[in-house]
Design an enzyme around this catalytic site. Structure first.
Site, PDB file in Angstrom:
ATOM      1  N   ASP A 291      52.370  34.498 -40.084  1.00 52.45           N
ATOM      2  CA  ASP A 291      52.590  35.789 -39.441  1.00 52.45           C
ATOM      3  C   ASP A 291      52.178  36.856 -40.432  1.00 52.45           C
ATOM      4  OD1 ASP A 291      53.491  38.116 -38.315  1.00 52.45           O
ATOM      5  OD2 ASP A 291      55.603  37.525 -38.220  1.00 52.45           O
TER       6      ASP A 291
ATOM      7  N   TYR B 183      54.675  34.696 -44.493  1.00 53.22           N
ATOM      8  CA  TYR B 183      55.384  35.659 -43.644  1.00 53.22           C
ATOM      9  C   TYR B 183      55.251  37.028 -44.305  1.00 53.22           C
ATOM     10  CZ  TYR B 183      59.113  38.030 -41.082  1.00 53.22           C
ATOM     11  OH  TYR B 183      59.833  38.926 -40.326  1.00 53.22           O
TER      12      TYR B 183
ATOM     13  N   HIS C 278      57.101  35.070 -30.956  1.00 53.16           N
ATOM     14  CA  HIS C 278      55.760  34.591 -31.326  1.00 53.16           C
ATOM     15  C   HIS C 278      55.487  33.266 -30.634  1.00 53.16           C
ATOM     16  CE1 HIS C 278      55.221  37.177 -35.050  1.00 53.16           C
ATOM     17  NE2 HIS C 278      56.518  37.302 -34.834  1.00 53.16           N
TER      18      HIS C 278
END
Length: 257
Positions: free
Chosen positions: A147, A106, A248
């Protein structure tokens, strides 16, 4: 065949019905989760285990947090990104499972760009580059998924001009991602779909989902040993259209066994 997916769930507890429904439908062998937004003891372990998964969790209260779910047992190889012992943000978790090494990433958002948050993002990417280079020396099949908070190219954004000043699209961010890939990694989606326009994130604001005003910021980076096994990769839009969805949607790839 091994199916590996990545998904920023934007709070695993808030999206648990969505997450379990998708897991049951898509049946990933390995699922990399980001932004779980909870500490390990608040993670819905029993519900996920009931679906047949082992869990590794690197959590943080209310913010960040990453996890790896796998049908096979997990051997954690790295918790937290190396390179800064003072960094307490839960953004990186790495493990061996299903015959491969995977990491759930992340990456920092970096906005606003005129604050220390942007430099933290770039420094974090520098640390990721160093660690990614070290991992390649193992000559294992590796997937660095998550991500990345980076729009690689203008075609990965519905309106490049609107995002020009954003940390996700700044030249420094895109260059940093290119440098990581240039170490010897391959971006799975572009290996399978060299020209296709597709998105993995749609903001909650301004009816972005309805208008398909999206960006592609969730990526699976494969080592040479992994890309040799790559069979398919795609973005599953369906979960983003569900009620109470994450902003997402999952990205997945399949590797030959």
């Amino acid at each position: 065949m091994v199916k590996v997916a990545t998904w920023n769930v934007n709070s695993i507890n808030a999206r648990l019905p969505n997450a379990t429904a998708w897991i049951q439908q898509a049946k990933p062998d390995v699922l990399l989760l980001q932004e779980i937004k909870c500490e390990a003891d608040k993670f819905p372990l029993l519900e996920i285990q009931a679906l047949g998964y082992h869990c590794a969790i690197h959590g943080q209260k209310s913010y960040n947090g990453v996890a790896i779910l796998s049908r096979d047992p997990l051997e954690i190889t790295q918790e937290g990104l190396p390179g800064d012992p003072d960094d307490q943000q839960a953004r990186y978790l790495e493990a061996r499972t299903a015959g491969i090494r995977v990491a759930s990433i992340y990456l920092p958002n970096g906005n606003p760009v005129d604050t220390p948050k942007f430099q933290y993002k770039l420094d974090w990417m520098d640390r990721l580059k160093v660690h990614a280079a070290t991992l390649l020396k193992t000559e294992e099949a590796i997937i660095l998924g998550g991500d990345y908070n980076c729009i690689p190219e203008p075609r990965d954004c519905y309106d490049p001009k609107a995002w020009a000043g954003d940390a996700l699209f700044k030249p420094q961010t895109r260059e940093a991602l290119r440098e990581i890939v240039a170490l010897g990694y391959y971006e799975a989606f572009r290996e399978i779909h060299p020209q296709r326009v597709a998105y993995s994130f749609w903001d909650y604001q301004a009816r972005a989902w309805d208008a398909d005003h999206g960006i592609r910021i969730d990526h699976l980076l494969l080592s040479p040993q992994a890309v040799d096994l790559l069979e398919d990769c795609d973005i599953d839009r369906e979960p983003r259209g569900q009620p109470k969805a994450s902003d997402h949607t999952p990205v997945w790839c399949t590797l030959a066994a």
